[in-house]
Design a protein around this motif. Structure first.
Motif, PDB file in Angstrom:
ATOM      1  N   SER A 295      48.172 -89.605 -20.903  1.00 58.80           N
ATOM      2  CA  SER A 295      48.346 -88.343 -20.189  1.00 58.80           C
ATOM      3  C   SER A 295      47.353 -87.290 -20.672  1.00 58.80           C
ATOM      4  CB  SER A 295      49.774 -87.823 -20.374  1.00 58.80           C
ATOM      5  OG  SER A 295      49.907 -86.536 -19.810  1.00 58.80           O
TER       6      SER A 295
ATOM      7  N   SER B 152      47.818 -84.271 -20.258  1.00 60.19           N
ATOM      8  CA  SER B 152      48.608 -83.078 -20.596  1.00 60.19           C
ATOM      9  C   SER B 152      48.827 -82.931 -22.097  1.00 60.19           C
ATOM     10  CB  SER B 152      49.970 -83.131 -19.890  1.00 60.19           C
ATOM     11  OG  SER B 152      49.798 -83.193 -18.482  1.00 60.19           O
ATOM     12  N   TYR B 153      48.525 -83.974 -22.857  1.00 57.84           N
ATOM     13  CA  TYR B 153      48.752 -83.938 -24.301  1.00 57.84           C
ATOM     14  C   TYR B 153      47.417 -84.088 -25.039  1.00 57.84           C
ATOM     15  CZ  TYR B 153      53.619 -84.615 -22.996  1.00 57.84           C
ATOM     16  OH  TYR B 153      54.867 -84.464 -22.446  1.00 57.84           O
TER      17      TYR B 153
END
Length: 412
Positions: free
Chosen positions: A32, A34-35
């Motif tokens: 991801s 997002s991390y």
């Protein structure tokens, strides 16, 4: 591909089986985005940005890295060195061998080899290379083409015993080294030629027998006639398929041209804006492929996207040709247009040109650069011959039509 392979005649000692039975097939994943902690963690991760690095044997570098945490929290896996990887999306069919442990994105398929001495990584790599066009034909999709996973589950390979695989791979690696060496020689020769052009065409380096100051003026005041061309009507068949080569941008594939993909007739020439360009004249692109400059080795006609620039009593065609090559990047940057870039003739004419007053010195400079071009062409021909030779050898070795010696014994 599988249907064709079943029809091949292979030696009795070879095994024809699913690739999955000889290797461990693995796929990839993207952690991801997002991390941030999943990224830049020192684990090399093969993505679409690395496609250009494939087809060169070992893969050493990747554009991006992921972290162990990224692996722990996704379906990504770390694969060992010598794992073979193949692109199933962009750059379909391109392959390589991991030089060190790496992870891959979902756009790739990878195979862990040497499982109980069933499959040699480099034999598989060469086998994939040999079947590259077939992989490309397997790709489907309206916008972005890809090879689906079910295809790889059914993929079969004809493989000799492990020792024979190793010997075949070793033989082909010798050809790969010769090809890589020649490619490096070509790159070095091109860099040397570029440096020579920069020195000789600007007067930074001169021949000791010449001392006269150089002339500096606008290109318009130095060259001879400048003219363009045109396209005969496509609705008149009698204008086409004649004997006159009709040059367009798509024909500017090398610095010297001796023909064209299309030809027009005398009637097509006289009933259009096309013009004959005599052999030895410089031709430049003023629309699309800006910066391209060639010299014609025969009489040709040109279309409206090109301009012929003639020599004069101040400049030779050969010097003019190399001068345009040196300034190709500058000319390309002068292009304007939202979709198809073009350059106005007046902009070309206003270019500042510096050159020897002596035509003899111009010819001397051009002769040095022509020799450099000839050396590059010779190396490029050697490279083409090596690639053709390797391809022919692969056809023999990877199908069992030609056998190799192992432990000084001929395998028959």
């Amino acid at each position: 591909m599988a249907r064709n392979l079943t029809e091949e005649q292979i030696p009795d000692s070879w095994k024809y089986d699913l690739l999955d039975n000889l290797t461990e097939r693995v796929s990839g994943h993207t952690p991801s985005k997002s991390y941030p902690e999943y990224w830049n963690g020192g684990i090399k991760w093969i993505s679409l940005a690395d496609t250009f690095r494939l087809d060169n044997g070992y893969l050493y570098e990747t554009d991006k890295e992921i972290s162990q945490e990224g692996i722990n929290n996704s379906s990504a896996q770390l694969h060992p060195a010598e794992t073979v990887v193949l692109s199933r999306d962009a750059g379909i069919g391109k392959s390589g061998v991991m030089a060190e442990p790496m992870a891959v994105s979902q756009h790739f398929i990878a195979w862990k080899c040497d499982n109980e001495k069933k499959m040699n990584s480099w034999f598989l790599y060469n086998w994939l290379q040999f079947h590259k066009l077939e992989f490309e034909r397997q790709a489907v999709g309206s916008t972005i083409k890809t090879i689906g996973l079910p295809f790889f589950k059914k993929l079969k390979i004809a493989a000799p015993p492990y020792k024979e695989q190793h010997k075949i791979a070793k033989i082909l690696s010798t050809w790969d080294r010769a090809i890589s060496t020649t490619e490096r020689l070509i790159d070095n020769s091109k860099q040397q030629k570029k440096a020579l052009m920069q020195q000789l065409l600007t007067g930074n380096k001169r021949f000791s027998i010449y001392s006269e100051n150089w002339l500096s003026d606008s290109l318009e005041n130095i060259v001879g006639k400048i003219y363009g061309g045109g396209t005969p009507s496509r609705n008149e068949p009698r204008y086409w398929s004649g004997k006159i080569p009709w040059v367009t941008v798509k024909d500017l594939v090398s610095h010297r041209i001796s023909g064209a993909q299309e030809h027009i007739t005398e009637s097509g020439l006289s009933n259009s804006s096309a013009n004959i360009v005599p052999a030895g004249t410089v031709i430049i692109a003023t629309r699309m492929a800006l910066g391209k400059a060639v010299i014609s080795e025969c009489d040709v006609a040109i279309n409206q996207d090109l301009k012929a620039i003639c020599n004069s009593d101040k400049v030779t065609s050969s010097f003019l040709h190399y001068w345009f090559i040196l300034h190709s990047d500058q000319i390309e940057r002068m292009g304007t247009g939202s979709t198809v870039k073009g350059i106005q003739l007046e902009s070309i004419k206003s270019l500042k040109m510096t050159l020897p007053r002596s035509l003899e010195e111009q010819d001397k400079i051009a002769s040095v650069l022509i020799n450099a071009d000839n050396e590059i062409e010779l190396l490029e021909q050697q490279l083409a011959d090596l690639k053709l030779g390797k391809k022919a050898l692969m056809q023999q070795l990877l199908t069992g039509k030609r056998r190799v010696k192992i432990d000084d014994k001929e395998i028959a």
